[in-house]
Design a protein around this motif. Structure first.
Motif, mmCIF file in Angstrom:
data_model
loop_
_atom_site.group_PDB
_atom_site.id
_atom_site.type_symbol
_atom_site.label_atom_id
_atom_site.label_comp_id
_atom_site.label_asym_id
_atom_site.label_seq_id
_atom_site.Cartn_x
_atom_site.Cartn_y
_atom_site.Cartn_z
ATOM 1 N N GLN A 241 -22.286 -0.594 -1.759
ATOM 2 C CA GLN A 241 -23.182 -0.670 -2.907
ATOM 3 C C GLN A 241 -22.334 -0.739 -4.169
ATOM 4 O O GLN A 241 -21.291 -0.095 -4.257
ATOM 5 C CB GLN A 241 -24.086 0.567 -2.987
ATOM 6 N N MET A 242 -22.790 -1.527 -5.139
ATOM 7 C CA MET A 242 -22.129 -1.550 -6.438
ATOM 8 C C MET A 242 -22.965 -0.728 -7.401
ATOM 9 O O MET A 242 -24.208 -0.794 -7.389
ATOM 10 C CB MET A 242 -21.962 -2.975 -6.958
ATOM 11 N N ILE A 243 -22.269 0.068 -8.225
ATOM 12 C CA ILE A 243 -22.972 0.939 -9.152
ATOM 13 C C ILE A 243 -22.617 0.565 -10.577
ATOM 14 O O ILE A 243 -21.563 -0.011 -10.850
ATOM 15 C CB ILE A 243 -22.642 2.426 -8.892
ATOM 16 N N GLN A 244 -23.534 0.909 -11.484
ATOM 17 C CA GLN A 244 -23.312 0.691 -12.910
ATOM 18 C C GLN A 244 -23.329 2.058 -13.581
ATOM 19 O O GLN A 244 -24.320 2.784 -13.496
ATOM 20 C CB GLN A 244 -24.396 -0.207 -13.491
ATOM 21 N N MET A 245 -22.212 2.421 -14.188
ATOM 22 C CA MET A 245 -22.097 3.724 -14.825
ATOM 23 C C MET A 245 -22.899 3.710 -16.126
ATOM 24 O O MET A 245 -22.780 2.805 -16.949
ATOM 25 C CB MET A 245 -20.633 4.076 -15.111
ATOM 26 N N LEU A 246 -23.708 4.779 -16.329
ATOM 27 C CA LEU A 246 -24.570 4.872 -17.502
ATOM 28 C C LEU A 246 -24.058 5.885 -18.504
ATOM 29 O O LEU A 246 -24.529 5.930 -19.645
ATOM 30 C CB LEU A 246 -25.999 5.233 -17.086
ATOM 31 N N GLY A 247 -23.121 6.734 -18.080
ATOM 32 C CA GLY A 247 -22.618 7.773 -18.968
ATOM 33 C C GLY A 247 -21.261 8.250 -18.523
ATOM 34 O O GLY A 247 -20.696 7.758 -17.542
ATOM 35 N N PRO A 248 -20.698 9.228 -19.210
ATOM 36 C CA PRO A 248 -19.354 9.717 -18.873
ATOM 37 C C PRO A 248 -19.311 10.486 -17.563
ATOM 38 O O PRO A 248 -18.271 10.572 -16.932
ATOM 39 C CB PRO A 248 -19.011 10.626 -20.059
ATOM 40 N N SER A 249 -20.435 11.019 -17.117
ATOM 41 C CA SER A 249 -20.460 11.808 -15.893
ATOM 42 C C SER A 249 -20.587 10.902 -14.678
ATOM 43 O O SER A 249 -21.208 9.841 -14.734
ATOM 44 C CB SER A 249 -21.629 12.791 -15.922
ATOM 45 N N ASP A 250 -19.996 11.370 -13.561
ATOM 46 C CA ASP A 250 -20.141 10.618 -12.311
ATOM 47 C C ASP A 250 -21.584 10.589 -11.838
ATOM 48 O O ASP A 250 -21.959 9.758 -11.015
ATOM 49 C CB ASP A 250 -19.258 11.242 -11.220
ATOM 50 N N ASN A 251 -22.402 11.512 -12.348
ATOM 51 C CA ASN A 251 -23.798 11.558 -11.924
ATOM 52 C C ASN A 251 -24.645 10.496 -12.622
ATOM 53 O O ASN A 251 -25.756 10.209 -12.197
ATOM 54 C CB ASN A 251 -24.396 12.943 -12.209
ATOM 55 N N ASP A 252 -24.122 9.952 -13.721
ATOM 56 C CA ASP A 252 -24.902 8.996 -14.518
ATOM 57 C C ASP A 252 -24.595 7.577 -14.066
ATOM 58 O O ASP A 252 -23.702 6.916 -14.594
ATOM 59 C CB ASP A 252 -24.567 9.165 -16.007
ATOM 60 N N TYR A 253 -25.328 7.116 -13.059
ATOM 61 C CA TYR A 253 -25.108 5.758 -12.557
ATOM 62 C C TYR A 253 -26.395 5.258 -11.916
ATOM 63 O O TYR A 253 -27.320 6.033 -11.630
ATOM 64 C CB TYR A 253 -23.964 5.707 -11.531
ATOM 65 N N THR A 254 -26.438 3.963 -11.704
ATOM 66 C CA THR A 254 -27.559 3.358 -10.981
ATOM 67 C C THR A 254 -27.017 2.261 -10.086
ATOM 68 O O THR A 254 -25.980 1.652 -10.392
ATOM 69 C CB THR A 254 -28.603 2.776 -11.955
ATOM 70 N N TYR A 255 -27.686 1.992 -8.974
ATOM 71 C CA TYR A 255 -27.280 0.913 -8.083
ATOM 72 C C TYR A 255 -27.636 -0.443 -8.710
ATOM 73 O O TYR A 255 -28.704 -0.609 -9.302
ATOM 74 C CB TYR A 255 -27.975 1.021 -6.726
ATOM 75 N N ILE A 256 -26.733 -1.409 -8.589
ATOM 76 C CA ILE A 256 -26.985 -2.755 -9.108
ATOM 77 C C ILE A 256 -27.843 -3.521 -8.094
ATOM 78 O O ILE A 256 -27.514 -3.576 -6.907
ATOM 79 C CB ILE A 256 -25.666 -3.506 -9.359
ATOM 80 N N ASP A 257 -28.946 -4.068 -8.583
ATOM 81 C CA ASP A 257 -29.859 -4.837 -7.726
ATOM 82 C C ASP A 257 -29.451 -6.314 -7.780
ATOM 83 O O ASP A 257 -29.523 -6.949 -8.841
ATOM 84 C CB ASP A 257 -31.298 -4.672 -8.216
ATOM 85 N N PHE A 258 -29.026 -6.865 -6.631
ATOM 86 C CA PHE A 258 -28.547 -8.241 -6.589
ATOM 87 C C PHE A 258 -29.645 -9.238 -6.209
ATOM 88 O O PHE A 258 -29.356 -10.414 -6.004
ATOM 89 C CB PHE A 258 -27.389 -8.365 -5.583
ATOM 90 N N ARG A 259 -30.885 -8.778 -6.106
ATOM 91 C CA ARG A 259 -31.940 -9.700 -5.670
ATOM 92 C C ARG A 259 -32.145 -10.850 -6.654
ATOM 93 O O ARG A 259 -32.460 -11.968 -6.240
ATOM 94 C CB ARG A 259 -33.247 -8.936 -5.481
ATOM 95 N N ASP A 260 -31.957 -10.587 -7.930
ATOM 96 C CA ASP A 260 -32.194 -11.620 -8.946
ATOM 97 C C ASP A 260 -30.922 -12.387 -9.295
ATOM 98 O O ASP A 260 -30.964 -13.287 -10.144
ATOM 99 C CB ASP A 260 -32.772 -10.984 -10.212
ATOM 100 N N PHE A 261 -29.796 -12.033 -8.661
ATOM 101 C CA PHE A 261 -28.563 -12.771 -8.919
ATOM 102 C C PHE A 261 -28.639 -14.145 -8.259
ATOM 103 O O PHE A 261 -29.296 -14.322 -7.233
ATOM 104 C CB PHE A 261 -27.346 -12.010 -8.385
ATOM 105 N N LYS A 262 -27.921 -15.109 -8.831
ATOM 106 C CA LYS A 262 -27.937 -16.471 -8.288
ATOM 107 C C LYS A 262 -26.896 -16.609 -7.180
ATOM 108 O O LYS A 262 -25.765 -16.145 -7.319
ATOM 109 C CB LYS A 262 -27.646 -17.491 -9.399
ATOM 110 N N TYR A 263 -27.288 -17.228 -6.089
ATOM 111 C CA TYR A 263 -26.358 -17.497 -4.981
ATOM 112 C C TYR A 263 -25.623 -18.803 -5.250
ATOM 113 O O TYR A 263 -26.236 -19.827 -5.546
ATOM 114 C CB TYR A 263 -27.127 -17.582 -3.655
#
Length: 875
Positions: free
Chosen positions: A433-455
């Motif tokens: 899984q690829m994550i996107q960091m939202l803040g300085p803490s390791d807890n502040d992240y979200t998974y990147i959704d690749f469904r809308d990415f272009k193949y």
């Protein structure tokens, strides 16, 4: 060349020694072909060539061998041959060839006769390589003067009169680019003229003049069809066809005339082809394809509501239904009614450029009618057999409706059961899984959704070029199959690959998840320690993800199956003077291609003192930026069953490198373990993702926790208790993986069940004991990876640096111990214990080894300062 040396012994005796220096073999040079006139009016040709062995000169008239002329000793030197050929009347093209065991080179004259139309044996265009000779001859049955011109400039030549016939020669001993242009011979009155174009080339020439590239023919033309290629080349080109199955076939040359060749390949099967042309150092490759439009075959299926027609054909095509009442004269084409239909189509993997076509229509008003399916394509109009449609009576319809209601009820119940089952069973979710960091803490992240990415379509690979093999693994949602991919890296070259796919009965969300995984992998990119994506098939049909195939399976089974060989290799290290022989062979390995490649890099931080064996060669290459995976796989392999301590360090180092790469991409693995790491040629380690093909239902390493099966023994506390996954939770799993490696494949937390007691111990900070084959420094790194607080764990870049330091230290110890090996000193203090285990295999020996508190070479030879430096590296 002979050189004489004189040796004098004291004041009395002397001896002469003659030394003969032998020149290397050399292909004959292109003969210098010149013409001159003797005082008696006879024209003579001189042919000079140099080579080793000394070349032989042969003479030809229009490719017919003629008698040899006398040898000209004037100017002749060693390894050079010079011969003369004198003629009173030259009626055809004269040619001289120089040949020896290394090859043959030829030069020839070009003859033209005025008063006659241009003939085949008269070259309208002449190609010469710079440095070769040009010899032109013009002839006319007249006593008047003849003259050669170059770009309208008169040339000085040699005239030869002969019984009412006059010949004019023009000769250039060595041509250059300035001699390119138009040459023509003209009579004195200007009425007769012959012209030729001379082109002097600085490099070899290949030019494809005409080629059938994309060909479509009818089935009845296939038996007589030939691919044809017209090629202009100098020197004469060598030609091969690459067929649709990857076979290399020698071209058949049907015509050759003044540099123009015609090559043919007859009766080819439909598919993609290539033609490869080579002359000297110049190579040209062109692509072709053959599509055959055949007579379509039909398959018709009728149920209670619809009739369906299935066929296969090339495009373009038109498909329609023909219907006619049963009481009409259907032999009359006017009684048939045509209805054009939209249709579905997808590629036929078994036949090139063919598409499977499906068309369906409701029965509706077709009661007591005849129906047939018709296709019109390039080959003509074709129809299936006609079918008589009879719709059931009202009573039958009641039964049909009742059956339909019962069937619908059954489907609804089944659907409800599936929904209930799906609530209990989680859907397919990839490990990476690829994550996107939202803040300085390791807890502040979200998974990147690749469904809308272009193949990106550049990854698309032709489905028909995959040949599926045996199944490598299967899970609840999909499987991985070994396959052969034709042309995935180079045209005409096959490669063993692993193909990841969903099972036949899958949900749309699972296909969407697999496509998201594909887009994520193309976004991550390639790394030598990752199982890399090679391509994908996403068109009509199932989605295939094509990966590199790793020949030796997963690291866990590799360690388990070679445990005994680890002991034996250590015993050999001492009983067979291993280190002395390594030291003696050091210089020879330094000169190897691989070693030279290694030290050309400007990016290597780990510089070895010497290469102790081929496994170390492969290992060292992972620290350089310009050493490719192909170099590793080309290396000659040693016995892969022999495992040594530095191999364990190599495995650990390579996994750290791969995880460092993933971490740099903000990518987390979530199931890092020896079972998910693969081994291929050169002991190259690659991290894989087995989420689709892992049978977690029957794998004891995956324990039910909540609504999922999880690899609890490899998971960090925050992942077990809070469901949080970060790069630092992968570091915890890397520590467990180190324990697996240095225990040679033992299951972590041996003898412990995953229950409430286990969870309580993890929360309190419990750590496994030091594995038997790990030195203290490596065990300390494991413990740092198992820190309860994620921020206290080292990052993967620090772990890479630590393993580099350990590898350097092992080599320094090997170097230092070469000298003391003769005195019986042992690098491994526990060598005798291991030797005893290898020879007896008894449990008491194993227990004795476990009680031995001495460490492996890394810790036993390191000073206190070295240990401190290692720990600082990880910190």
């Amino acid at each position: 060349m002979d050189v004489v040396y004189t040796a004098v012994c004291g004041n009395y005796d002397s001896i002469n020694i003659s030394v003969h220096a032998r020149s290397p073999p050399k292909r004959p040079s292109a003969p210098q072909f010149t013409v001159f006139r003797e005082p008696d009016g006879v024209v003579c040709f001189k042919c000079v060539s140099e080579g080793n062995p000394r070349p032989t000169i042969l003479w030809y008239n229009d490719n017919s061998r003629i008698s040899e002329g006398p040898e000209d000793e004037r100017g002749t030197k060693n390894q050079t041959r010079s011969k003369l050929k004198c003629e009173t009347d030259t009626k055809s093209n004269i040619k001289c060839c120089a040949q020896n065991s290394e090859g043959e080179e030829c030069s020839q004259s070009y003859n033209y006769e005025l008063g006659k139309s241009m003939q085949d044996k008269e070259a309208s265009q002449i190609h010469l390589t710079s440095g070769h000779s040009l010899l032109l001859r013009c002839k006319q049955d007249t006593r008047s003067q003849l003259m050669w011109y170059f770009n309208n400039t008169k040339l000085a030549g040699i005239t030869m009169p002969y019984f009412g016939t006059r010949m004019q020669f023009y000769n250039v001993e060595s041509v250059s680019l300035k001699h390119s242009g138009q040459y023509y011979c003209m009579s004195e009155d200007g009425k007769e003229k012959k012209t030729t174009q001379v082109q002097v080339l600085e490099q070899d020439l290949i030019e494809v003049l005409k080629l059938d590239s994309d060909v479509r023919i009818l089935y009845n033309e296939k038996a007589d069809f030939c691919f044809k290629a017209q090629v202009l080349s100098h020197p004469k080109a060598q030609c091969h066809w690459i067929t649709s199955n990857g076979t290399k076939v020698q071209c058949v040359e049907t015509q050759y005339h003044w540099g123009n060749s015609t090559f043919e390949l007859c009766k080819p099967e439909p598919g993609q082809y290539q033609i490869q042309l080579r002359t000297g150092a110049t190579t040209t490759t062109r692509n072709m394809s053959l599509c055959v439009t055949d007579i379509p075959k039909f398959e018709q299926v009728q149920n209670m509501t619809h009739i369906t027609c299935m066929t296969s054909s090339t495009f373009p095509l038109n498909i329609s239904w023909m219907t006619g009442p049963s009481d009409a004269n259907l032999k009359d084409s006017a009684m048939w009614q045509e209805t054009n239909q939209d249709f579905q189509h997808f590629l036929d993997p078994e036949r090139f450029c063919q598409r499977n076509v499906i068309v369906s229509r409701p029965l509706g008003d077709l009661h007591d009618h005849f129906v047939k399916c018709c296709v019109q394509n390039d080959a003509g109009n074709f129809c299936s057999e006609q079918i008589h449609i009879k719709i059931a009576s009202a009573y039958s319809m009641v039964l049909v409706v009742a059956c339909c209601v019962l069937g619908l009820a059954f489907v609804l119940v089944s659907f409800a059961l599936v929904i209930i089952a799906r609530k209990k069973k989680p859907g397919y979710e990839r490990q990476l899984q690829m994550i996107q960091m939202l803040g300085p803490s390791d807890n502040d992240y979200t998974y990147i959704d690749f469904r809308d990415f272009k193949y990106e379509q550049k990854w698309e690979f032709p489905r028909e070029n995959l040949e599926m093999g045996q199944e490598l693994g299967a899970g609840a949602f999909g499987k991985v199959v070994q396959a052969t991919a034709y042309g995935i890296t180079k045209p005409g070259v096959s490669l063993q690959v692993a193909v990841k796919m969903l099972k036949e009965k899958h949900q749309a969300v699972e296909k969407e998840a697999l496509m998201s995984e594909l887009k994520m992998l193309t976004h991550i990119g390639h790394n030598i320690n990752i199982v890399n994506l090679l391509g994908a098939c996403t068109g009509t049909g199932p989605v295939y993800l094509i990966f590199q195939f790793c020949h030796y399976g997963d690291l866990l089974n590799y360690l388990k199956s070679n445990r005994e060989h680890f002991y034996k290799s250590l015993t050999d290290a001492f009983n067979k003077d291993r280190f002395s022989s390594l030291y003696q062979n050091c210089q020879r390995k330094r000169n190897s291609r691989f070693y030279s490649k290694l030290f050309q890099s400007d990016d290597h931080s780990y510089v070895p003192m010497f290469l102790a064996n081929k496994e170390q060669e492969a290992l060292l290459s992972f620290t350089t930026s310009d050493v490719t995976e192909e170099i590793l796989e080309d290396k000659e392999e040693e016995d892969l069953q022999t495992i040594t301590y530095d191999d364990l360090l190599s495995f650990s180092y390579q996994v750290a490198k791969g995880m460092d790469f993933l971490s740099s991409k903000n990518c987390i693995h979530r199931d890092l373990a020896a079972r998910n790491v693969l081994v291929t040629q050169g002991r190259l380690i690659k991290i894989g993702d087995f989420g689709l093909a892992r049978d977690i239902e029957n794998d004891s390493n995956y324990v039910v926790r909540g609504n999922a099966r999880l690899p609890v023994k490899w998971m960090a506390p925050e992942s077990i208790f809070k469901g949080m996954y970060t790069m630092k939770s992968d570091v915890w799993a890397y520590g467990i993986l180190l324990w697996e490696i240095f225990s040679l494949g033992v299951t972590p937390y041996p003898g412990m069940k995953v229950d409430n007691t286990f969870y309580a111990m993890i929360e309190r900070g419990f750590k496994m004991e030091q594995p038997y084959y790990a030195p203290e420094s490596v065990y300390q790194v494991m413990c740092r990876c198992w820190a309860l607080e994620p921020k206290d764990r080292p990052c993967f870049s620090k772990l890479v640096s630590f393993m580099e330091y350990q590898l350097t230290d092992v080599e320094q110890q090997l170097y230092c111990n070469v000298a003391v090996q003769q005195n019986g000193d042992s690098i491994y203090k526990n060598a005798s214990v291991i030797s005893q285990m290898a020879e007896t295999g008894q449990e008491d020996a194993a227990e004795a080894a476990e009680k031995d508190q001495t460490s492996l070479p890394d810790s036993s030879s390191n000073s206190e300062t070295t240990q401190t430096q290692s720990e600082e590296t990880v910190q």
